[in-house]
Design a protein around this motif. Structure first.
Motif, PDB file in Angstrom:
ATOM      1  N   ALA A  42       0.831  -1.208   0.000  1.00  0.00           N
ATOM      2  CA  ALA A  42       0.000   0.000   0.000  1.00  0.00           C
ATOM      3  C   ALA A  42       0.867   1.260   0.000  1.00  0.00           C
ATOM      4  N   LYS A  43       1.934   1.263   0.787  1.00  0.00           N
ATOM      5  CA  LYS A  43       2.817   2.428   0.840  1.00  0.00           C
ATOM      6  C   LYS A  43       3.512   2.655  -0.499  1.00  0.00           C
ATOM      7  N   ILE A  44       3.928   1.543  -1.137  1.00  0.00           N
ATOM      8  CA  ILE A  44       4.566   1.671  -2.451  1.00  0.00           C
ATOM      9  C   ILE A  44       3.577   2.244  -3.469  1.00  0.00           C
ATOM     10  N   ALA A  45       2.298   1.878  -3.322  1.00  0.00           N
ATOM     11  CA  ALA A  45       1.273   2.287  -4.294  1.00  0.00           C
ATOM     12  C   ALA A  45       0.836   3.735  -4.129  1.00  0.00           C
ATOM     13  N   ILE A  46       1.088   4.335  -2.954  1.00  0.00           N
ATOM     14  CA  ILE A  46       0.573   5.691  -2.673  1.00  0.00           C
ATOM     15  C   ILE A  46       0.962   6.712  -3.746  1.00  0.00           C
ATOM     16  N   PRO A  47       2.266   6.874  -4.083  1.00  0.00           N
ATOM     17  CA  PRO A  47       2.609   7.930  -5.061  1.00  0.00           C
ATOM     18  C   PRO A  47       1.975   7.713  -6.428  1.00  0.00           C
ATOM     19  N   PHE A  48       1.707   6.463  -6.786  1.00  0.00           N
ATOM     20  CA  PHE A  48       1.063   6.195  -8.076  1.00  0.00           C
ATOM     21  C   PHE A  48      -0.449   6.414  -7.982  1.00  0.00           C
ATOM     22  N   SER A  49      -1.026   5.989  -6.849  1.00  0.00           N
ATOM     23  CA  SER A  49      -2.479   6.150  -6.683  1.00  0.00           C
ATOM     24  C   SER A  49      -2.886   7.617  -6.617  1.00  0.00           C
TER      25      SER A  49
END
Length: 670
Positions: A280-287
């Motif tokens: 989830a943390k890795i996905a934050i900047p893309f989301s």
């Protein structure tokens, strides 16, 4: 049955999860490229005509096109891993079916883009899963096995035996998918007709449901929707100044399909699983820029029944709330457009110019968090499933390790066998090119130093006239040719004894017989025929290993030969793992003590051992011969130990028959 269902369920989920986790580097690169291209389009529009921008765009598009193919390969590998199948077989069948589904009809080959058609097929992701489970079922039907022999490599036999399952699986999957596609096409035809005449609200609602349902199966929702339905209403206005595409970006796709910005917040609030939180943390900047492939494929959301409902319910509820708010006039919009990568809240303000739209989007995000939160908690707190996952992964790894070790052992065995065959062929050529001879080593009586007999030892005189020891015997024994050597020894000894008898010379001769041949009726017949008349002169030496094979049969053969006058000696006692208990059960006349235990008599423990063995054997009534006596000190020691006869270089090496007779006459005349 419950455990089987549980295993299949967990193996399915783990296979899907690991398949797309393995693709995370590709997903990250592809997402990053999409983000860079989108940002360049917004911030520096002049770059859109540059070679760099066009190159990046082309590369990103082509990279996205091969993702389904990579997904097929990854799914094939991981399902093969957890269902104990061959990855290359699953991948091959899946690709073959996919190509067969797109074989062009006559006259169409030049008018279609075959590669694009194949790579954009939404069925591509499903094929390896269907193939894996059907192939597993077919392989379990042993009557389909092509070979049943046990001598082949397990790996080779496995791939030979899946011939019929592969053929059946290919045909079955091709027919199943073809018929299912036809059925779905028939089912969706009325829906397509209805959508084309329905209101924009109904069209959007159906599109949201279908695209998100398709995402659950790993298929790009919007692309597959357009392929299946063919309805693109992106430029149609929902209300004044708001197109359907802008409506989707504002209220449905914030964070990406499934309103996954809410999912990220729910994970950070409610998940206890560290791996899930990291993703989830890795996905934050893309989301933030509405790219959520990392969550869809990395978490994963696809094929995940625990997140299926909120992934569909959240955007569906968002649609109902937003469409209702717009219909009753709560939200208004101006003519400002925005690109799809514009972050949530910011895009709401740009589209409307009012904070009310921003607050409404916050409200939808909050509602989405509430929807996802119980599912996320359930997802992260089902510890028994994780324990089962852990056990399943360990079990598969254990089985995989066994398979690797088995194959290594087989390859090693095959390599050793090939090497042995090459060495055997070389050895046979050397033996045939040379001359086999029997040499005789004297056996000396310690009491008076007289020669009491000989041991017949085989030697090879090579083509250059050099004399060599019997290095070839082990190779002949392993190849099953030992009876040839035994026959040669028997015949040669018979000839030498007959010649010596004409010279009025009657020594005792001991011969060595392969342990595996002593119970061979043909060899026993040859021995009786050739040596039976001089059996009182012949002693047969046998290794202890012969008695380990089949003691009752060995004993029967010994008794048969002893009745004709042959005597038996247990040879090389003290080598390997000699069994003292065997001494009470074997029917031999004497024991030959191996050189290896005599060599240890320089140490106190070695001397004690040798003396105790001699005392034990003597008390059991066995006559003793010490082999390998090389010094006067050793000769004195074995005599004190109770040994009757000796052999060794201290007295003489093995020699030709004529030399042996001369040695006898010279030593016994003293």
């Amino acid at each position: 049955m419950y455990e089987l269902r549980k295993f299949l369920d967990r193996s399915f989920l783990i296979s899907v999860r690991e398949s797309f986790i393995a693709l995370l580097p590709f997903i990250l690169i592809n997402s990053l490229l999409s983000l860079i291209i989108a940002l360049l389009s917004v911030w520096t529009p002049e770059w859109q005509t540059s070679a760099i921008f066009n190159g990046l765009t082309f590369f990103s598009v082509q990279l996205a096109k091969i993702f389904p193919l990579l997904a097929l390969i990854s799914l094939s590998f991981h399902f093969a891993k957890y269902l104990q199948l061959s990855a290359i077989v699953i991948c091959s069948i899946s690709l073959s079916v996919l190509l067969a589904l797109h074989v062009p009809t006559t006259g169409e080959a030049a008018s279609i883009d075959f590669v694009n058609a194949v790579l954009s097929d939404p069925r591509l992701v499903l094929l390896p899963i269907l193939t894996a489970y059907l192939l597993r079922l077919l392989i379990a039907w042993k009557w389909l096995d092509l070979v049943k022999v046990k001598s082949l490599s397990r790996y080779l036999k496995l791939h030979l035996n899946i011939f019929f399952p592969v053929v059946i699986c290919f045909v079955a999957i091709l027919v199943l998918v073809t018929e299912a596609s036809t059925l779905l096409s028939w089912f969706f035809s009325p829906l397509i007709d209805t959508l084309q005449t329905a209101s924009i609200g109904i069209q959007l609602f159906i599109r949201i449901l279908l695209t998100h349902a398709l995402w659950i199966f790993g298929v790009h929702g919007d692309n597959a929707y357009l392929l299946l339905i063919g309805v693109d209403n992106g430029l149609t206005e929902v209300v004044s100044n708001l197109t359907s595409s802008q409506f989707m970006d504002l209220f449905i796709l914030y964070g990406g399909s499934g309103a996954t910005l809410s999912l990220i917040i729910a994970i950070l609030i409610g998940s206890k699983d560290s791996a899930t939180r990291h993703i989830a943390k890795i996905a934050i900047p893309f989301s933030v820029f509405n790219i959520n492939e990392i969550l869809i494929y990395g978490l994963p959301i696809i094929f995940n029944p625990r997140l299926l409902l909120p992934f569909i319910i959240s955007p569906a509820l968002n649609f109902l709330l937003a469409y209702s708010a717009i219909s009753i006039g709560i939200l208004e919009f101006d003519t400002h457009s925005f690109p799809w990568i514009t972050p949530p809240l910011i895009n709401a303000y740009i589209a409307s110019g009012h904070l009310s739209t921003v607050f409404f989007q916050c409200f939808l995000i909050f509602v989405g968090v509430l929807i996802y939160l119980p599912f996320v908690r359930r997802f992260s707190l089902t510890s028994e499933h994780y324990e089962f996952d852990h056990e399943l992964i360990k079990r598969v790894q254990f089985q995989d390790d066994i398979e690797k070790i088995n194959e290594v052992h087989y390859l090693k065995k095959q390599s050793e066998s090939l090497k042995a065959e090459i060495n055997l062929e070389k050895t046979i050529k050397e033996v045939l090119a040379g001359e086999l001879q029997l040499h005789y080593q004297p056996k000396i009586a310690l009491v008076d130093g007289k020669v009491v007999g000989f041991e017949a030892l085989i030697r090879l005189k090579d083509e250059n006239g050099r004399l060599k020891g019997p290095y070839f015997i082990d190779a002949f024994q392993r190849a099953g040719y030992s009876h040839i050597i035994d026959r040669f020894v028997i015949n040669t000894v018979a000839e030498d004894l007959a010649r010596w008898a004409l010279e009025d010379f009657y020594p005792k001769v001991s011969i060595n017989i392969d342990p595996n041949n002593i119970t061979d009726t043909q060899l026993l017949a040859v021995m009786i025929e050739r040596l039976g008349s001089v059996a009182d002169q012949v002693e047969i030496e046998m290794l202890e290993s012969a008695f380990m094979l089949d003691l009752s049969r060995i004993d029967s053969s010994i008794r048969q030969l002893k009745q004709r006058g042959f005597r038996f000696w247990l040879d090389d006692f003290g080598t390997g793992f000699s069994s003292l208990s065997l001494l009470s059960r074997i029917n031999v006349d004497g024991i030959k003590l191996d050189r290896s235990i005599l060599a240890n008599t320089s140490e106190p423990q070695g001397r004690i051992l040798y003396l105790q063995i001699c005392e034990l054997c003597s008390s059991l009534g066995f006559c003793l011969t010490a082999e390998g006596v090389e010094t006067g000190i050793e000769a004195k020691f074995v005599k004190e130990a109770g040994v009757t006869y000796v052999q060794g270089w201290l007295y003489a090496k093995a020699m030709l028959g004529s030399e042996a007779k001369a040695f006898w006459l010279e030593r016994n005349s003293e």
